[in-house]
Write an enzyme that holds these catalytic residues in place. Structure first.
Site, short mmCIF file in Angstrom:
data_model
loop_
_atom_site.label_atom_id
_atom_site.label_comp_id
_atom_site.label_asym_id
_atom_site.label_seq_id
_atom_site.Cartn_x
_atom_site.Cartn_y
_atom_site.Cartn_z
N LYS A 162 0.85 -1.20 0.00
CA LYS A 162 0.00 0.00 0.00
C LYS A 162 0.88 1.24 0.00
O LYS A 162 1.87 1.29 0.71
CB LYS A 162 -0.89 -0.02 1.26
CG LYS A 162 -1.75 1.21 1.43
CD LYS A 162 -3.23 0.88 1.32
CE LYS A 162 -4.11 2.12 1.20
NZ LYS A 162 -3.90 2.87 -0.05
N THR B 120 -3.77 13.08 6.93
CA THR B 120 -2.32 13.21 7.13
C THR B 120 -2.04 14.34 8.12
O THR B 120 -1.28 14.18 9.09
CB THR B 120 -1.61 13.44 5.78
OG1 THR B 120 -1.98 12.37 4.91
CG2 THR B 120 -0.11 13.49 5.94
N LYS C 284 4.77 2.04 -3.43
CA LYS C 284 4.75 3.46 -3.81
C LYS C 284 4.88 3.57 -5.32
O LYS C 284 5.50 2.71 -5.95
CB LYS C 284 5.93 4.20 -3.16
CG LYS C 284 5.74 5.71 -3.10
CD LYS C 284 4.88 6.11 -1.94
CE LYS C 284 4.69 7.61 -1.87
NZ LYS C 284 4.25 8.03 -0.53
N SER D 90 -6.54 5.70 4.94
CA SER D 90 -6.66 4.93 3.71
C SER D 90 -7.02 3.48 4.03
O SER D 90 -7.83 2.86 3.34
CB SER D 90 -5.34 4.93 2.93
OG SER D 90 -5.26 6.07 2.11
N ASN E 157 -1.82 19.38 0.50
CA ASN E 157 -2.78 18.62 1.31
C ASN E 157 -2.31 18.57 2.77
O ASN E 157 -3.05 18.94 3.69
CB ASN E 157 -2.92 17.21 0.73
CG ASN E 157 -3.75 16.31 1.63
OD1 ASN E 157 -3.22 15.69 2.54
ND2 ASN E 157 -5.04 16.26 1.41
N LYS F 75 5.81 2.50 8.07
CA LYS F 75 4.60 3.20 8.56
C LYS F 75 3.52 2.20 8.93
O LYS F 75 2.90 2.29 9.99
CB LYS F 75 4.02 4.11 7.46
CG LYS F 75 4.72 5.41 7.31
CD LYS F 75 3.97 6.33 6.33
CE LYS F 75 4.99 7.24 5.67
NZ LYS F 75 4.42 8.35 4.92
N1 LIG Z 1 -1.12 13.39 0.94
C1 LIG Z 1 -0.91 12.43 1.83
O1 LIG Z 1 -1.83 11.74 2.27
C2 LIG Z 1 0.46 12.20 2.38
C3 LIG Z 1 1.53 13.02 2.06
N2 LIG Z 1 2.75 12.80 2.63
C4 LIG Z 1 3.90 13.59 2.28
O2 LIG Z 1 3.67 14.97 2.58
C5 LIG Z 1 4.40 15.78 1.65
C6 LIG Z 1 3.44 16.73 0.98
O3 LIG Z 1 2.44 15.97 0.31
P1 LIG Z 1 1.03 16.59 -0.07
O4 LIG Z 1 0.70 17.70 0.85
O5 LIG Z 1 0.12 15.46 -0.25
O6 LIG Z 1 1.37 17.16 -1.52
P2 LIG Z 1 0.64 18.33 -2.31
O7 LIG Z 1 0.92 18.07 -3.73
O8 LIG Z 1 -0.76 18.51 -1.88
O9 LIG Z 1 1.46 19.63 -1.85
C7 LIG Z 1 2.85 19.72 -2.02
C8 LIG Z 1 3.32 21.05 -1.46
O10 LIG Z 1 4.77 21.06 -1.53
C9 LIG Z 1 5.18 22.19 -2.28
N3 LIG Z 1 6.41 21.85 -3.01
C10 LIG Z 1 6.52 21.07 -4.12
N4 LIG Z 1 7.80 21.03 -4.52
C11 LIG Z 1 8.51 21.78 -3.62
C12 LIG Z 1 9.87 22.13 -3.47
N5 LIG Z 1 10.79 21.68 -4.33
N6 LIG Z 1 10.22 22.94 -2.41
C13 LIG Z 1 9.29 23.38 -1.54
N7 LIG Z 1 7.99 23.09 -1.64
C14 LIG Z 1 7.61 22.30 -2.66
C15 LIG Z 1 4.03 22.50 -3.21
O11 LIG Z 1 4.09 23.83 -3.69
C16 LIG Z 1 2.85 22.25 -2.28
O12 LIG Z 1 2.63 23.36 -1.44
C17 LIG Z 1 5.08 14.80 0.69
O13 LIG Z 1 6.39 14.53 1.13
C18 LIG Z 1 4.23 13.56 0.79
O14 LIG Z 1 4.92 12.39 0.43
C19 LIG Z 1 2.93 11.83 3.58
C20 LIG Z 1 1.90 11.02 3.95
C21 LIG Z 1 0.61 11.09 3.34
O1 LIG Z 2 -2.76 6.64 1.88
C1 LIG Z 2 -1.97 5.80 1.52
O2 LIG Z 2 -2.26 4.65 1.29
C2 LIG Z 2 -0.51 6.14 1.30
C3 LIG Z 2 -0.08 7.49 1.75
C4 LIG Z 2 1.35 7.69 1.39
O3 LIG Z 2 1.72 7.56 0.24
C5 LIG Z 2 2.32 8.02 2.40
O4 LIG Z 2 2.04 7.87 3.61
O5 LIG Z 2 3.44 8.44 2.05
#
Ligand SMILES: NC(=O)C1=CN([C@@H]2O[C@H](COP(=O)(O)OP(=O)(O)OC[C@H]3O[C@@H](n4cnc5c(N)ncnc54)[C@H](O)[C@@H]3O)[C@@H](O)[C@H]2O)C=CC1
Ligand SMILES: O=C(O)CCC(=O)C(=O)O
Length: 412
Positions: free
Chosen positions: A68, A188, A104, A346, A219, A92
């Site tokens: 997952k 998250t 992934k 999830s 997000n 995790k």
């Molecule tokens: N969405 C989820 O459920 C989960 C997300 N994560 C992690 O959280 C982090 C953010 O994910 P999300 O919020 O989902 O993504 P998202 O796509 O919703 O937002 C990404 C954010 O990071 C910024 N960003 C992108 N490239 C960048 C860079 N080079 N330098 C600085 N900022 C940058 C973007 O402008 C945006 O504000 C990632 O590392 C992701 O793997 C971890 C667990 C679950």
């Molecule tokens: O929601 C999921 O199954 C995976 C979330 C994820 O990709 C992460 O925790 O980095």
């Protein structure tokens, strides 16, 4: 030179398994994913030309159950990154006690420069390319950087067409009407908030009025800013891929939430923008990297002026930086614990899809709180008792589930 996150993950896995008393064979099994598929996806672009995209799906271990983990759409995606991310997902799942191994996926692309039609064709093409190795009881994808519930919906629809039956349990993070779970979008950030609350208690920090800096406003980062702002904390810095906003008196979070776009961009609307690196070095109580990997490294770790660092992003702090921060007395709550709220909900979504019965948001939030709070304490207490940092303790707890499953299966 930048630390290679795949090799450094192997180092921590090796040390954690040794501390747990497992031998070299277990390390051989878990040191890299069981399977990595590279795919090439031709997509007809809106101007009539065909562009071929490269994508990956890595499956680290299926000893416990299906694999997952999310799918990211980002120009910097590499095979090594996807492999490391799949290994972190195993950890995790083990920390929270979910019946999964880690997976992934990623596609090298920049969705910010693509139309909705192009994104839909790319998403469907990716599912066709990986359809043989994924499925509700094989490998269950979800959203990650620059992917969202609309993309999950297209992917679910494509998979259901290929298999010729409705398959909501193939993917999580779907819209509610297609079998999504209440609370997944916020999950998250909610998990990160729970870890911040627990870590703040340990560090003697009052959340009300605490100064918080969040890197990333997508997000994870934007919901986190909302929750902490509502809890009375002072969010003094936020950033996105284009720069950072900083105000020691506190930013107007409701306004910024209102103005951000679907990719988590908001700083482009302002003139007084500083860089992401400058923001990370501002003094604060709680620093939350919630964007991309390799942000706190040996080059800036000595300049981080936070009391607690809570990793919402995957891999934002290198191992060298972890050591520097720990030696300086900064409490670091690692990604594999702090960001586990997303995969936890999830899992709840997948359970609801499998049983065809849906829970209220209150039920989801209560179950998430229970799982993450106890996970935090298990990791914190092991770190104390074994005199290791929280990352090592988290790896030890996370790996144990998969290692034991592999042992019972007779693989090692
Ligand atoms: N969405 C989820 O459920 C989960 C997300 N994560 C992690 O959280 C982090 C953010 O994910 P999300 O919020 O989902 O993504 P998202 O796509 O919703 O937002 C990404 C954010 O990071 C910024 N960003 C992108 N490239 C960048 C860079 N080079 N330098 C600085 N900022 C940058 C973007 O402008 C945006 O504000 C990632 O590392 C992701 O793997 C971890 C667990 C679950
Ligand atoms: O929601 C999921 O199954 C995976 C979330 C994820 O990709 C992460 O925790 O980095």
């Amino acid at each position: 030179m930048e630390e290679n996150m795949f090799l450094s993950t192997q180092r921590v896995i090796k040390e954690a398994l040794a501390k747990l008393g497992y031998g070299e064979e277990m390390y051989e099994l878990l040191k890299e994913p069981l399977r990595v598929l590279t795919v090439r996806i031709p997509v007809r672009m809106d101007d009539g030309t065909v562009k071929v995209f490269t994508g990956y799906r890595a499956q680290h271990s299926d000893a416990v159950g299906p694999t997952k983990g999310g799918i990211r759409f980002h120009p910097d995606v590499t095979e090594e990154e996807v492999k490391a991310l799949s290994m972190w997902m195993t950890i995790k799942a083990g920390i929270v006690g979910l019946p999964y191994g880690g997976g992934k996926g990623g596609i090298v692309c920049d969705p910010r420069n693509m139309s909705m039609g192009e994104l839909e064709r790319l998403s469907r093409g990716y599912v066709r390319a990986i359809s043989q190795i994924v499925g509700p009881s094989k490998d269950i994808p979800a959203p990650d950087v620059f992917t969202n519930s609309q993309i999950m919906a297209w992917m679910m629809d494509e998979y259901s067409r290929i298999r010729e039956f409705d398959s909501p349990g193939f993917i999580t993070g779907k819209p509610l009407v297609l079998g999504g779970s209440q609370g997944r979008e916020k999950a998250t950030a909610l998990g990160v908030t729970i870890c911040i609350e627990e870590a703040a208690k340990k560090a003697g920090i009052e959340l009300r009025d605490a100064r918080v800096i969040i890197q990333g406003f997508g997000n994870a980062g934007s919901f986190l800013a909302k929750f902490l702002h509502e809890a009375g904390a002072r969010v003094i810095g936020i950033s996105d891929a284009y720069g950072a906003l900083y105000d020691p008196n506190g930013l107007d979070i409701p306004y910024l939430l209102d103005r951000r776009d679907s990719f988590g961009t908001v700083t482009t609307l302002f003139e007084n923008v500083i860089t992401n690196q400058e923001l990370l070095e501002k003094e604060c109580d709680i620093l939350v990297p919630a964007a991309v990997a390799n942000q706190i490294t040996r080059d800036n770790a000595a300049n981080i002026r936070a009391k607690i660092v809570v990793e919402a992003a995957n891999g934002p702090t290198t191992l060298e930086a972890t050591k520097i921060l720990t030696e300086r007395g900064v409490l670091l709550v690692p990604d594999v614990l702090a960001s586990a709220g997303g995969v936890t909900v999830s899992y709840f979504e997948w359970v609801q899809n499998n049983q065809g019965y849906y829970w209220t948001e209150e039920e989801v939030v209560e179950k998430l709180k229970e799982k993450l709070t106890s996970a935090f304490h298990r990791v914190y207490e092991l770190a104390e008792s074994r005199r290791v940092d929280m990352r090592m303790a988290a790896y030890m707890i996370g790996l144990r589930q998969t290692a034991e499953a592999a042992r019972y299966r007779g693989w090692v």
